[in-house]
Motif scaffolding. Sequence first.
Motif, PDB file in Angstrom:
ATOM      1  N   PHE A 206      10.038   4.454  -8.472  1.00  0.00           N
ATOM      2  CA  PHE A 206      10.138   3.024  -8.202  1.00  0.00           C
ATOM      3  C   PHE A 206      10.479   2.771  -6.739  1.00  0.00           C
ATOM      4  O   PHE A 206       9.935   1.857  -6.093  1.00  0.00           O
ATOM      5  CB  PHE A 206      11.198   2.396  -9.112  1.00  0.00           C
ATOM      6  CG  PHE A 206      11.454   0.945  -8.823  1.00  0.00           C
ATOM      7  CD1 PHE A 206      10.584  -0.035  -9.288  1.00  0.00           C
ATOM      8  CD2 PHE A 206      12.568   0.566  -8.079  1.00  0.00           C
ATOM      9  CE1 PHE A 206      10.829  -1.374  -9.006  1.00  0.00           C
ATOM     10  CE2 PHE A 206      12.808  -0.770  -7.796  1.00  0.00           C
ATOM     11  CZ  PHE A 206      11.939  -1.752  -8.262  1.00  0.00           C
ATOM     12  N   GLY A 207      11.413   3.578  -6.185  1.00  0.00           N
ATOM     13  CA  GLY A 207      11.776   3.406  -4.779  1.00  0.00           C
ATOM     14  C   GLY A 207      10.610   3.673  -3.843  1.00  0.00           C
ATOM     15  O   GLY A 207      10.404   2.942  -2.867  1.00  0.00           O
ATOM     16  N   VAL A 208       9.827   4.723  -4.138  1.00  0.00           N
ATOM     17  CA  VAL A 208       8.664   5.032  -3.297  1.00  0.00           C
ATOM     18  C   VAL A 208       7.641   3.905  -3.357  1.00  0.00           C
ATOM     19  O   VAL A 208       7.110   3.468  -2.323  1.00  0.00           O
ATOM     20  CB  VAL A 208       8.045   6.367  -3.745  1.00  0.00           C
ATOM     21  CG1 VAL A 208       6.715   6.612  -3.013  1.00  0.00           C
ATOM     22  CG2 VAL A 208       9.012   7.513  -3.487  1.00  0.00           C
ATOM     23  N   LEU A 209       7.335   3.427  -4.541  1.00  0.00           N
ATOM     24  CA  LEU A 209       6.372   2.331  -4.675  1.00  0.00           C
ATOM     25  C   LEU A 209       6.856   1.068  -3.989  1.00  0.00           C
ATOM     26  O   LEU A 209       6.086   0.342  -3.350  1.00  0.00           O
ATOM     27  CB  LEU A 209       6.107   2.060  -6.165  1.00  0.00           C
ATOM     28  CG  LEU A 209       5.378   3.164  -6.930  1.00  0.00           C
ATOM     29  CD1 LEU A 209       5.262   2.789  -8.400  1.00  0.00           C
ATOM     30  CD2 LEU A 209       4.001   3.424  -6.340  1.00  0.00           C
ATOM     31  N   TYR A 210       8.155   0.783  -4.120  1.00  0.00           N
ATOM     32  CA  TYR A 210       8.712  -0.409  -3.476  1.00  0.00           C
ATOM     33  C   TYR A 210       8.589  -0.326  -1.955  1.00  0.00           C
ATOM     34  O   TYR A 210       8.230  -1.310  -1.291  1.00  0.00           O
ATOM     35  CB  TYR A 210      10.176  -0.569  -3.891  1.00  0.00           C
ATOM     36  CG  TYR A 210      10.859  -1.734  -3.233  1.00  0.00           C
ATOM     37  CD1 TYR A 210      10.631  -3.040  -3.676  1.00  0.00           C
ATOM     38  CD2 TYR A 210      11.737  -1.532  -2.165  1.00  0.00           C
ATOM     39  CE1 TYR A 210      11.259  -4.104  -3.055  1.00  0.00           C
ATOM     40  CE2 TYR A 210      12.368  -2.590  -1.548  1.00  0.00           C
ATOM     41  CZ  TYR A 210      12.122  -3.879  -1.992  1.00  0.00           C
ATOM     42  OH  TYR A 210      12.746  -4.940  -1.376  1.00  0.00           O
ATOM     43  N   GLN A 211       8.864   0.873  -1.395  1.00  0.00           N
ATOM     44  CA  GLN A 211       8.746   1.037   0.054  1.00  0.00           C
ATOM     45  C   GLN A 211       7.303   0.896   0.514  1.00  0.00           C
ATOM     46  O   GLN A 211       7.017   0.298   1.568  1.00  0.00           O
ATOM     47  CB  GLN A 211       9.308   2.402   0.458  1.00  0.00           C
ATOM     48  CG  GLN A 211      10.813   2.524   0.332  1.00  0.00           C
ATOM     49  CD  GLN A 211      11.560   1.586   1.244  1.00  0.00           C
ATOM     50  OE1 GLN A 211      11.091   1.236   2.340  1.00  0.00           O
ATOM     51  NE2 GLN A 211      12.742   1.154   0.803  1.00  0.00           N
ATOM     52  N   GLN A 212       6.333   1.427  -0.255  1.00  0.00           N
ATOM     53  CA  GLN A 212       4.928   1.314   0.106  1.00  0.00           C
ATOM     54  C   GLN A 212       4.484  -0.142   0.101  1.00  0.00           C
ATOM     55  O   GLN A 212       3.784  -0.607   1.027  1.00  0.00           O
ATOM     56  CB  GLN A 212       4.082   2.142  -0.865  1.00  0.00           C
ATOM     57  CG  GLN A 212       4.291   3.639  -0.765  1.00  0.00           C
ATOM     58  CD  GLN A 212       3.825   4.210   0.581  1.00  0.00           C
ATOM     59  OE1 GLN A 212       2.915   3.668   1.233  1.00  0.00           O
ATOM     60  NE2 GLN A 212       4.455   5.306   0.996  1.00  0.00           N
ATOM     61  N   LEU A 213       4.861  -0.873  -0.925  1.00  0.00           N
ATOM     62  CA  LEU A 213       4.482  -2.279  -0.987  1.00  0.00           C
ATOM     63  C   LEU A 213       5.138  -3.077   0.130  1.00  0.00           C
ATOM     64  O   LEU A 213       4.529  -3.994   0.716  1.00  0.00           O
ATOM     65  CB  LEU A 213       4.891  -2.853  -2.354  1.00  0.00           C
ATOM     66  CG  LEU A 213       4.130  -2.298  -3.568  1.00  0.00           C
ATOM     67  CD1 LEU A 213       4.708  -2.859  -4.867  1.00  0.00           C
ATOM     68  CD2 LEU A 213       2.633  -2.631  -3.471  1.00  0.00           C
ATOM     69  N   ARG A 214       6.367  -2.733   0.463  1.00  0.00           N
ATOM     70  CA  ARG A 214       7.086  -3.445   1.530  1.00  0.00           C
ATOM     71  C   ARG A 214       6.443  -3.192   2.888  1.00  0.00           C
ATOM     72  O   ARG A 214       6.337  -4.108   3.722  1.00  0.00           O
ATOM     73  CB  ARG A 214       8.551  -2.996   1.533  1.00  0.00           C
ATOM     74  CG  ARG A 214       9.483  -3.839   2.374  1.00  0.00           C
ATOM     75  CD  ARG A 214      10.924  -3.509   2.048  1.00  0.00           C
ATOM     76  NE  ARG A 214      11.837  -4.329   2.808  1.00  0.00           N
ATOM     77  CZ  ARG A 214      12.260  -4.045   4.044  1.00  0.00           C
ATOM     78  NH1 ARG A 214      11.870  -2.929   4.622  1.00  0.00           N
ATOM     79  NH2 ARG A 214      13.079  -4.866   4.676  1.00  0.00           N
ATOM     80  N   ARG A 215       6.019  -1.960   3.117  1.00  0.00           N
ATOM     81  CA  ARG A 215       5.354  -1.644   4.390  1.00  0.00           C
ATOM     82  C   ARG A 215       4.040  -2.392   4.536  1.00  0.00           C
ATOM     83  O   ARG A 215       3.689  -2.882   5.612  1.00  0.00           O
ATOM     84  CB  ARG A 215       5.128  -0.144   4.479  1.00  0.00           C
ATOM     85  CG  ARG A 215       6.418   0.658   4.723  1.00  0.00           C
ATOM     86  CD  ARG A 215       6.098   2.136   4.766  1.00  0.00           C
ATOM     87  NE  ARG A 215       7.323   2.928   4.949  1.00  0.00           N
ATOM     88  CZ  ARG A 215       7.353   4.269   4.952  1.00  0.00           C
ATOM     89  NH1 ARG A 215       6.206   4.955   4.780  1.00  0.00           N
ATOM     90  NH2 ARG A 215       8.482   4.900   5.164  1.00  0.00           N
ATOM     91  N   ARG A 216       3.262  -2.453   3.425  1.00  0.00           N
ATOM     92  CA  ARG A 216       1.970  -3.166   3.487  1.00  0.00           C
ATOM     93  C   ARG A 216       2.159  -4.655   3.726  1.00  0.00           C
ATOM     94  O   ARG A 216       1.387  -5.304   4.434  1.00  0.00           O
ATOM     95  CB  ARG A 216       1.209  -2.928   2.192  1.00  0.00           C
ATOM     96  CG  ARG A 216       0.700  -1.507   2.009  1.00  0.00           C
ATOM     97  CD  ARG A 216      -0.107  -1.381   0.729  1.00  0.00           C
ATOM     98  NE  ARG A 216      -0.571  -0.030   0.537  1.00  0.00           N
ATOM     99  CZ  ARG A 216      -1.320   0.361  -0.504  1.00  0.00           C
ATOM    100  NH1 ARG A 216      -1.678  -0.542  -1.418  1.00  0.00           N
ATOM    101  NH2 ARG A 216      -1.715   1.608  -0.607  1.00  0.00           N
TER     102      ARG A 216
END
Length: 220
Positions: A206-216
């Motif tokens: 969940f943390g990895v996905l959240y960071q990816q979405l935040r960067r985009r």
Amino acid sequence: PILNGTDHPITKNLDGVRSMFPTTIDTVESPGIKKTILLQSSNNSRLLSAPAKIDFEFLQIAPDERLFTDKHVPVAVLLEGNFRSLYTGRVPKAVADTLRAMNDPFINRSGSTKMIIVADGDIALNQFSQSTGPLPMGTNVFTRYTYANKAFFENALEYLVNPTDILQTRSKEYSLRLLDAKKVEEEKSKWQFINIALPILLVILFGVLYQQLRRRRYAV
């Protein structure tokens, strides 16, 4: 052996019942008699033919699980219906004629009745402690754990003498069940992974996905 109950109101949701040296019960077909299993063994049981040798050396050797292949061996049975008299065909003709003249209904068959057969009298036994005296019914003198022997005995008496549905109310109580030791050993690693490692992996994912979405979203 610890015996398990069935879905009958006498033993429904009942904790394990402790026995000492139980034997098996084999039922036969009898017209007008309804048979219901009340107490039975677990999925991992072993039968020994009598006379069986009791050796204390067995306490030092782990039992071979491959020998415990019997399942749900009946130890207590409820019988309901009209029972054939034990004296049918044995009463002298003169006595039989007298009973018929008195309209005695028990000469050949009983009325509608019920009885409970238990293949171990020690189920209703109170063990004795040298320090505290008699223990409550079903209490192990060594571990001091109390099994549901007393509850089974009380429910059996209630069912036999009282036709009300009070047992249906008692059966709503839930007790802690003993775990299947064999199944626990086989599935131990799987459940440890599900309960310990899997939640951590889900949080990391969940943390990895959240960071990816935040960067985009905030990328320049």
